[in-house]
Enzyme design. Structure first.
Site, PDB file in Angstrom:
ATOM      1  CB  SER A   1      -0.922   0.014   1.218  1.00 33.19           C
ATOM      2  OG  SER A   1      -1.713  -1.147   1.260  1.00 33.19           O
TER       3      SER A   1
HETATM    4  N1  SAH Z   1      -0.489  -3.769   4.092  1.00 36.60           N
HETATM    5  C1  SAH Z   1      -0.112  -4.650   3.012  1.00 36.60           C
HETATM    6  C2  SAH Z   1      -1.254  -4.711   2.014  1.00 36.60           C
HETATM    7  C3  SAH Z   1      -1.047  -5.676   0.927  1.00 36.60           C
HETATM    8  S1  SAH Z   1      -2.349  -5.719  -0.277  1.00 36.60           S
HETATM    9  C4  SAH Z   1       1.145  -4.072   2.355  1.00 36.60           C
HETATM   10  O1  SAH Z   1       1.233  -2.862   2.287  1.00 36.60           O
HETATM   11  O2  SAH Z   1       2.012  -4.808   1.898  1.00 36.60           O
HETATM   12  C5  SAH Z   1      -3.568  -6.675   0.565  1.00 36.60           C
HETATM   13  C6  SAH Z   1      -3.205  -8.089   0.876  1.00 36.60           C
HETATM   14  O3  SAH Z   1      -4.380  -8.724   1.395  1.00 36.60           O
HETATM   15  C7  SAH Z   1      -2.754  -8.939  -0.305  1.00 36.60           C
HETATM   16  O4  SAH Z   1      -1.503  -9.488  -0.008  1.00 36.60           O
HETATM   17  C8  SAH Z   1      -3.827 -10.023  -0.404  1.00 36.60           C
HETATM   18  O5  SAH Z   1      -3.321 -11.278  -0.799  1.00 36.60           O
HETATM   19  C9  SAH Z   1      -4.350 -10.078   1.027  1.00 36.60           C
HETATM   20  N2  SAH Z   1      -5.688 -10.639   1.199  1.00 36.60           N
HETATM   21  C10 SAH Z   1      -6.779 -10.500   0.405  1.00 36.60           C
HETATM   22  N3  SAH Z   1      -7.820 -11.160   0.924  1.00 36.60           N
HETATM   23  C11 SAH Z   1      -7.391 -11.721   2.103  1.00 36.60           C
HETATM   24  C12 SAH Z   1      -8.003 -12.534   3.113  1.00 36.60           C
HETATM   25  N4  SAH Z   1      -9.278 -12.907   3.051  1.00 36.60           N
HETATM   26  N5  SAH Z   1      -7.241 -12.922   4.158  1.00 36.60           N
HETATM   27  C13 SAH Z   1      -5.935 -12.551   4.263  1.00 36.60           C
HETATM   28  N6  SAH Z   1      -5.314 -11.811   3.336  1.00 36.60           N
HETATM   29  C14 SAH Z   1      -6.027 -11.392   2.271  1.00 36.60           C
END
Ligand code: SAH
Length: 218
Positions: free
Chosen positions: A62
């Site tokens: 993000s």
């Molecule tokens: N704060 C993180 C956000 C990554 S994007 C960063 O900045 O790196 C959001 C993430 O949520 C992705 O890696 C995706 O695979 C994960 N995600 C989506 N649905 C999910 C779920 N039901 N449970 C756990 N993770 C999930």
């Protein structure tokens, strides 16, 4: 490697500050956590731009200002137990590990979790528990949580997460369609829960039982 890119990191902190982030412990965490280690080597030179970057498996790390906004709202004191949904790169996990007592983080994509864990361990972060699975059902075993952060966009706030929030706890979750959302803050007190919208945002979809049921189509 940790001390590389100090200049760009400082400038990012100044940008966050100029954009209204006031919590000094949040700014300090951004100054100390090497974001460039959490992005693929191909985009490492852009790690301190205030922008989201691809991290593989169709996901993104993000935008720093979104992470900063989340943390500024939560006002963590160092004593909290925090649940994070969507570990992704692990960068926000590293910030949380500095600002709270214990972090529980859930990611549905095993390859991302492996990579995040490797980076966090290399930085000697040891107050984080990891779970590969569907974060929309939460992590009941360690509930309740003082703060819950959802890092992906959902059609609604997953009820199990609200149920796992402590009295006095705060939950942040982007709610909307697959491409744009409002970040809502759910606070719980003895009388029940209260929901307020705090910002708009664009997150990747939250895929799970209490989120979007399947992968987005291109
Ligand atoms: N704060 C993180 C956000 C990554 S994007 C960063 O900045 O790196 C959001 C993430 O949520 C992705 O890696 C995706 O695979 C994960 N995600 C989506 N649905 C999910 C779920 N039901 N449970 C756990 N993770 C999930």
């Amino acid at each position: 490697m940790v001390h590389e890119l100090r200049g760009p990191r400082r400038r990012l902190v100044e940008t966050l500050q100029a954009n209204g982030i006031r919590d000094l412990s949040v700014l300090r965490a951004f100054d100390e956590v090497p974001r460039h280690l959490f992005v693929p080597t191909g985009v490492r030179h852009r790690a301190y731009e205030d922008a989201a970057q691809p991290i593989g498996s169709g996901q993104t790390i993000s935008q720093p200002s979104i992470h900063a906004m989340y943390l500024d709202v939560l006002q963590l004191t160092g004593k909290e137990r925090v649940l994070e949904i969507g570990t992704g790169s692990g960068f926000q996990t590293a910030l949380l590990a500095r600002l709270a007592a214990q972090v529980f983080t859930i990611e549905r994509v095993p390859a991302l979790m492996d990579r995040a864990k490797e980076v966090l361990r290399s930085l000697h972060v040891n107050n984080v528990s990891y779970l590969v699975g569907d974060g929309t059902i939460g992590w009941r075993e360690y509930a309740p949580y003082d703060a819950i952060l959802v890092g992906a966009g959902s059609p609604g706030v997953p009820q199990p997460l609200v149920d796992q929030l402590a009295i006095g706890g705060r939950l942040l979750c982007p709610v909307g369609d697959r491409t744009k959302q409002d970040v809502v803050l759910v606070t719980r007190d003895i009388g029940g829960t209260r929901t307020t919208v705090i910002a708009d945002a664009r997150f990747v979809p939250l895929v799970g039982t209490h989120g979007w049921i399947d992968e987005p189509t291109a």
